[in-house]
Design a protein around this motif. Structure first.
Motif, PDB file in Angstrom:
ATOM      1  N   PRO A 268       0.837  -1.212   0.000  1.00  0.00           N
ATOM      2  CA  PRO A 268       0.000   0.000   0.000  1.00  0.00           C
ATOM      3  C   PRO A 268       0.860   1.245   0.000  1.00  0.00           C
ATOM      4  O   PRO A 268       2.008   1.226   0.469  1.00  0.00           O
ATOM      5  CB  PRO A 268      -0.804  -0.133   1.299  1.00  0.00           C
TER       6      PRO A 268
ATOM      7  N   ASP B 141       0.437   1.112   7.606  1.00  0.00           N
ATOM      8  CA  ASP B 141      -0.288   1.308   8.859  1.00  0.00           C
ATOM      9  C   ASP B 141       0.662   1.854   9.920  1.00  0.00           C
ATOM     10  O   ASP B 141       1.273   1.120  10.692  1.00  0.00           O
ATOM     11  CB  ASP B 141      -0.901  -0.015   9.324  1.00  0.00           C
TER      12      ASP B 141
ATOM     13  N   GLU C 105      -4.569   2.961  -2.011  1.00  0.00           N
ATOM     14  CA  GLU C 105      -5.794   2.523  -1.352  1.00  0.00           C
ATOM     15  C   GLU C 105      -6.428   3.612  -0.483  1.00  0.00           C
ATOM     16  O   GLU C 105      -7.533   3.446   0.014  1.00  0.00           O
ATOM     17  CB  GLU C 105      -5.517   1.262  -0.517  1.00  0.00           C
ATOM     18  N   ASN C 106      -5.700   4.721  -0.322  1.00  0.00           N
ATOM     19  CA  ASN C 106      -6.213   5.783   0.524  1.00  0.00           C
ATOM     20  C   ASN C 106      -5.460   7.069   0.235  1.00  0.00           C
ATOM     21  O   ASN C 106      -4.380   7.040  -0.353  1.00  0.00           O
ATOM     22  CB  ASN C 106      -6.035   5.423   2.009  1.00  0.00           C
TER      23      ASN C 106
ATOM     24  N   HIS D  75      -8.955   5.745   9.205  1.00  0.00           N
ATOM     25  CA  HIS D  75      -8.096   5.444   8.055  1.00  0.00           C
ATOM     26  C   HIS D  75      -8.583   4.181   7.350  1.00  0.00           C
ATOM     27  O   HIS D  75      -8.592   4.104   6.123  1.00  0.00           O
ATOM     28  CB  HIS D  75      -6.640   5.278   8.490  1.00  0.00           C
ATOM     29  N   GLU D  76      -9.014   3.204   8.133  1.00  0.00           N
ATOM     30  CA  GLU D  76      -9.523   1.972   7.541  1.00  0.00           C
ATOM     31  C   GLU D  76     -10.872   2.206   6.866  1.00  0.00           C
ATOM     32  O   GLU D  76     -11.123   1.701   5.766  1.00  0.00           O
ATOM     33  CB  GLU D  76      -9.659   0.903   8.628  1.00  0.00           C
TER      34      GLU D  76
ATOM     35  N   ASN E 204     -10.670   3.637   3.476  1.00  0.00           N
ATOM     36  CA  ASN E 204     -10.015   2.804   2.472  1.00  0.00           C
ATOM     37  C   ASN E 204     -10.898   2.697   1.235  1.00  0.00           C
ATOM     38  O   ASN E 204     -12.123   2.643   1.330  1.00  0.00           O
ATOM     39  CB  ASN E 204      -9.751   1.414   3.048  1.00  0.00           C
TER      40      ASN E 204
ATOM     41  N   LYS F 127     -14.928   1.055  -5.028  1.00  0.00           N
ATOM     42  CA  LYS F 127     -14.518  -0.291  -4.659  1.00  0.00           C
ATOM     43  C   LYS F 127     -14.742  -1.320  -5.769  1.00  0.00           C
ATOM     44  O   LYS F 127     -14.097  -2.369  -5.783  1.00  0.00           O
ATOM     45  CB  LYS F 127     -15.244  -0.732  -3.387  1.00  0.00           C
TER      46      LYS F 127
ATOM     47  N   TYR G 232      -7.149   1.224  -7.452  1.00  0.00           N
ATOM     48  CA  TYR G 232      -5.833   1.406  -6.863  1.00  0.00           C
ATOM     49  C   TYR G 232      -4.915   2.265  -7.722  1.00  0.00           C
ATOM     50  O   TYR G 232      -3.786   2.568  -7.319  1.00  0.00           O
ATOM     51  CB  TYR G 232      -5.176   0.048  -6.624  1.00  0.00           C
TER      52      TYR G 232
END
Length: 443
Positions: free
Chosen positions: A90, A94, A325-326, A371-372, A375, A383, A389
């Motif tokens: 990613p 994290d 992803e974020n 944060h999750e 995503n 999604k 991505y």
């Protein structure tokens, strides 16, 4: 690219899940889960690729009777872009990051300042409280901290704060206008920091003074000299002033950047040019003006690098083989008075409370939760998009207001977040980008 690489013709590829998107006169083979793709020029190449998914290379050549130049083109792309690769990382791992506005005091009153910096906020954190924040942040797994303001050098304890954070083992980044750093301060803090970013918004004294005030230009250049000499990573961030003269000064900005780059060649020196001007103290651009500003600032990159800024940035990201992803939404940001936010654009998002009243363990927990939840795999229609991505979904503040304005993060149901508006035209802009940059990514 390894142009002389030999490929075993008995090899049979095993690709990640892929799809075909026909666009203009091309066929894009897109592996959505690995943010990877190749571009095929005709149906012969497409049939050869399809055959490769079921047969060894030699058999696929024999079955499709694909011309050599076509099957060589396909194989070169597959190998050079590692299309088989399934293990990608990613873009944002994290980890806890902290953006710390240690004071709102500033010696300047820049018209585009989104913090409206200048005067200290009521009840700004004391040195002791700042130390406590940093200590608690480190205890819950904090990795790096960015100190910003206002102007950090106006804080009477700035050197002590930096040294304290360094002794805790934090990776330190500084954002500054660069006009207040004495030589003794520089020598003290340089061994403690990873990077320092300076704001210069003009190409000479006169143009810079429109934003930063008179006699700031040479002061910051002198400070840059001193920090570069220490070996730390130095970044110059340029947000050109948007007026009627800007369009005629594009070349002057390019020459300024060229001269700085040449001066510090071989040093840890980088330049960034902002292509967006946020709403600030005296600035509120219309959509048309924002578009024009983006167009003109992009020209600076284009003239300097010989490539469009968006292309340049996109190529750099894709070469890293990371999935988008974020955005950085979920990053902990703390204002000078201790209010806590989950984006560094703190005027644009609500505070979840104050660090004086919330245990840092809970702040860290909420940071990871939001944060999750932000995503890309929790957001619609992103999604289910093959570009998820590659595009990344964009700025969460701009496109997912329900998410970023939520005050009850723990109980937010991602299914209640309205879909972002995304047009076919927007997707096609990425198809164009993928086609345009394809060969450059594996050069």
């Amino acid at each position: 690219m390894e142009r002389s690489k030999t490929i075993d013709t008995n090899k049979q590829y095993v690709f990640p899940e892929w799809c075909i998107r026909q666009y203009r006169d091309k066929y894009l083979i897109v592996c959505s889960e690995t943010a990877n793709w190749i571009v095929l020029d005709n149906k012969q190449q497409l049939e050869f690729f399809k055959s490769l998914t079921e047969h060894a290379i030699s058999d696929a050549i024999a079955i499709t009777q694909c011309p050599k130049e076509d099957y060589v083109n396909v194989l070169i792309q597959i190998e050079a872009k590692h299309l088989e690769e399934k293990n990608v990382q990613p873009s944002f791992v994290d980890k806890l990051s902290l953006h710390f506005y240690i004071t709102n005091t500033c010696n300047m009153k820049c018209p585009h300042c989104y913090m409206n910096a200048g005067v200290a906020l009521t009840n700004e954190l004391t040195k002791k409280e700042i130390f406590a924040v940093l200590t608690n942040y480190k205890k819950v797994g904090g990795i790096d901290v960015t100190f910003t303001g206002g102007e950090i050098a106006t804080h009477k304890n700035i050197v002590e704060i930096i040294k304290f954070a360094h002794d805790l083992g934090l990776k330190i980044k500084l954002l500054t206008n660069g006009t207040l750093w004495r030589p003794d301060m520089i020598q003290e803090v340089a061994p403690c920091i990873y990077s320092i970013q300076f704001s210069i918004d003009g190409f000479d004294e006169e143009s810079n003074a429109k934003v930063r005030g008179i006699r700031a230009f040479n002061k910051v250049l002198d400070t840059i000299d001193r920090f570069v000499a220490t070996g730390v990573n130095v970044i110059v961030a340029i947000t050109p002033f948007f007026d009627r003269e800007f369009e005629h000064n594009i070349h002057n900005y390019v020459e300024f950047i060229k001269n700085l780059t040449a001066k510090y060649y071989g040093e840890n020196f980088f330049i960034r040019v902002s292509t967006e001007m946020l709403e600030g103290r005296e600035i509120s651009l219309t959509e048309e003006e924002k578009s024009k500003y983006n167009e003109l600032t992009t020209k600076i990159y284009s003239e300097y690098y010989g490539i469009d800024l968006f292309d340049y940035s996109f190529i750099s990201k894709m070469r890293q083989r990371r999935i988008m992803e974020n955005c950085i939404y979920g990053e902990i940001s703390i204002s000078a008075n201790g209010d806590v936010f989950f984006c560094s654009r703190i005027p644009s998002v609500p505070s979840i409370g104050n660090v004086k009243n919330i245990p840092f363990e809970h702040i860290a927990k909420l940071s990871r939760i939001i944060h999750e939840k932000s995503n890309i795999n929790n957001l619609r229609p992103c999604k289910d998009c093959e570009l998820k991505y590659i595009c990344g979904g964009g700025c969460r503040i701009e496109y997912f207001d329900t998410l970023t304005s939520c005050m009850d993060i723990e109980h937010l149901d991602v299914n209640d977040i309205p879909p972002r508006k995304c047009s076919q035209k927007y997707k096609e802009s990425f198809y164009d980008l993928m086609i345009r940059t394809n060969s450059r990514i594996f050069q």
